[in-house]
Design a protein around this motif. Structure first.
Motif: not given
Ligand code: FMN
Length: 244
Positions: A144, A176-177
Motif C-alpha cells: 500500500r 488500493y491505498t
C-alpha cells in the motif's frame, strides 16, 4: 511691551493651529488604514486560493496536489455551488493524466492527482526486471504505497471518476491505498484506465469488491498511445454511462 507680547502669542497660536490642520490633511491623503483593518485584509488575502492539499478546481488543472477551501466557490461551478463530480487519477508517465484532464474539462469536475509519497523513478517502472519497485509492489497483494496529501470535502462529490494505468493486469497498488482511505458509500464510481493493450482487465469488478457501498459504472479503456487524443472516446463513454 505687553501689547507686543499679546500679538506675538496670538500669532504663535494661529500658526500652530494652521500647522496641525495641514498635518491631519496629509494623514488622510496617505490612505493609511487602522492596524486591525490591515491585519484582516492580509488574512483574507492569505486564504484566497490557498490550495495545499486535495482537490483542485477543474479550470486550474494541477501539477501537484492542491486544496479547495470551504469558503471559495469552486471554479468548476459558475453558480458558486458545490461541484458534484471529481476526477481522481494516478499517472506515472502522463498517459492517464491526459485522459483525466480531458474528462475534467468536459465534466467541469474538480480534479485530484494521486501523488505517491515516494515518486516512481524510471527504473522503478522498468517492468522487464521483476525486481524493480512497481513490479515488486504488484506481486505483493498487501503493498500500500503512501499517498501525499488528501482530498478535502470528499463527501461533497456524488460521482468520482477514477483513472489509473494498468500494471500487470491490475490497478497499481497505490489505487488500493486510495480506496482504503476514502468512504465511497452512496457514491458513484466511474473507472477509466490507460494501458499498453490489456484494457480494463477486470478492474471495475475489483473496485466494486473494494467499495461495496458504491455504484460502479462501466469503465473506459484508452490505449496509452491514444491518450492525448481521447476526447471522442471519452465523450462516447460519458453518453454510454448516462453522464453526458
Ligand atoms: C510496471 C508496469 C506494468 C505494466 N503492465 C501492463 C499490463 O499488464 N498491460 C498493459 O497493457 N500495459 C501495461 N503497462 C503499460 C501501461 O499500462 C501504459 O503505458 C499506461 O498507459 C501508462 O499510464 P501512465 O502514463 O498514466 O502511467 C505497464 C506499465 C508498467 C510501468
Amino acid at each position: 511691551m505687553k501689547k507686543l507680547f499679546t500679538v506675538f502669542v496670538t500669532l504663535a497660536l494661529v500658526l500652530g493651529l494652521a500647522a496641525c490642520g495641514s498635518g491631519k490633511e496629509e494623514e488622510d491623503l496617505s490612505g493609511s488604514v487602522p492596524p486591525e483593518a490591515s491585519v484582516q485584509a492580509a488574512e483574507e488575502k492569505s486564504t484566497e486560493g490557498e490550495n495545499t492539499e486535495g482537490t483542485q478546481p477543474s479550470s486550474d488543472v494541477q501539477e501537484e496536489n492542491g486544496l479547495e477551501t470551504d469558503e471559495e466557490p469552486s471554479l468548476g461551478d459558475p453558480e458558486g455551488g458545490e461541484v458534484k463530480a471529481l476526477v481522481v487519477y494516478f499517472s506515472a508517465t502522463g498517459n492517464t493524466k491526459a485522459v483525466a484532464q480531458t474528462l475534467a474539462g468536459l465534466q467541469e469536475a474538480d480534479i485530484y492527482e494521486i501523488v505517491p509519497q515516494e515518486p516512481y523513478s524510471e527504473e522503478d517502472l522498468n517492468y522487464s526486471d521483476s525486481t524493480t519497485r512497481a513490479t515488486a509492489e504488484q506481486n505483493d497483494p498487501d503493498a500500500r504505497p503512501a499517498i501525499q496529501g488528501g482530498i478535502t470535502n470528499f463527501e461533497q462529490y456524488e460521482i468520482v471518476y477514477v483513472g489509473y494505468p494498468i500494471w500487470w493486469g491490475d490497478m497499481p497498488r497505490i489505487l488500493y491505498t486510495f480506496f482504503d482511505t476514502y468512504d465511497f458509500s452512496g457514491k458513484t464510481i466511474a473507472p477509466f484506465c490507460t494501458s499498453g493493450g490489456s484494457g480494463l482487465s477486470g478492474t471495475p469488478g475489483t473496485i466494486a469488491e473494494l467499495e461495496s457501498g458504491a455504484t460502479v459504472l462501466e469503465g473506459l479503456a484508452v490505449s496509452g498511445s491514444g491518450a492525448d487524443s481521447a476526447q471522442s472516446s471519452v465523450e462516447k463513454w460519458l453518453g454510454d454511462i448516462g453522464q453526458d
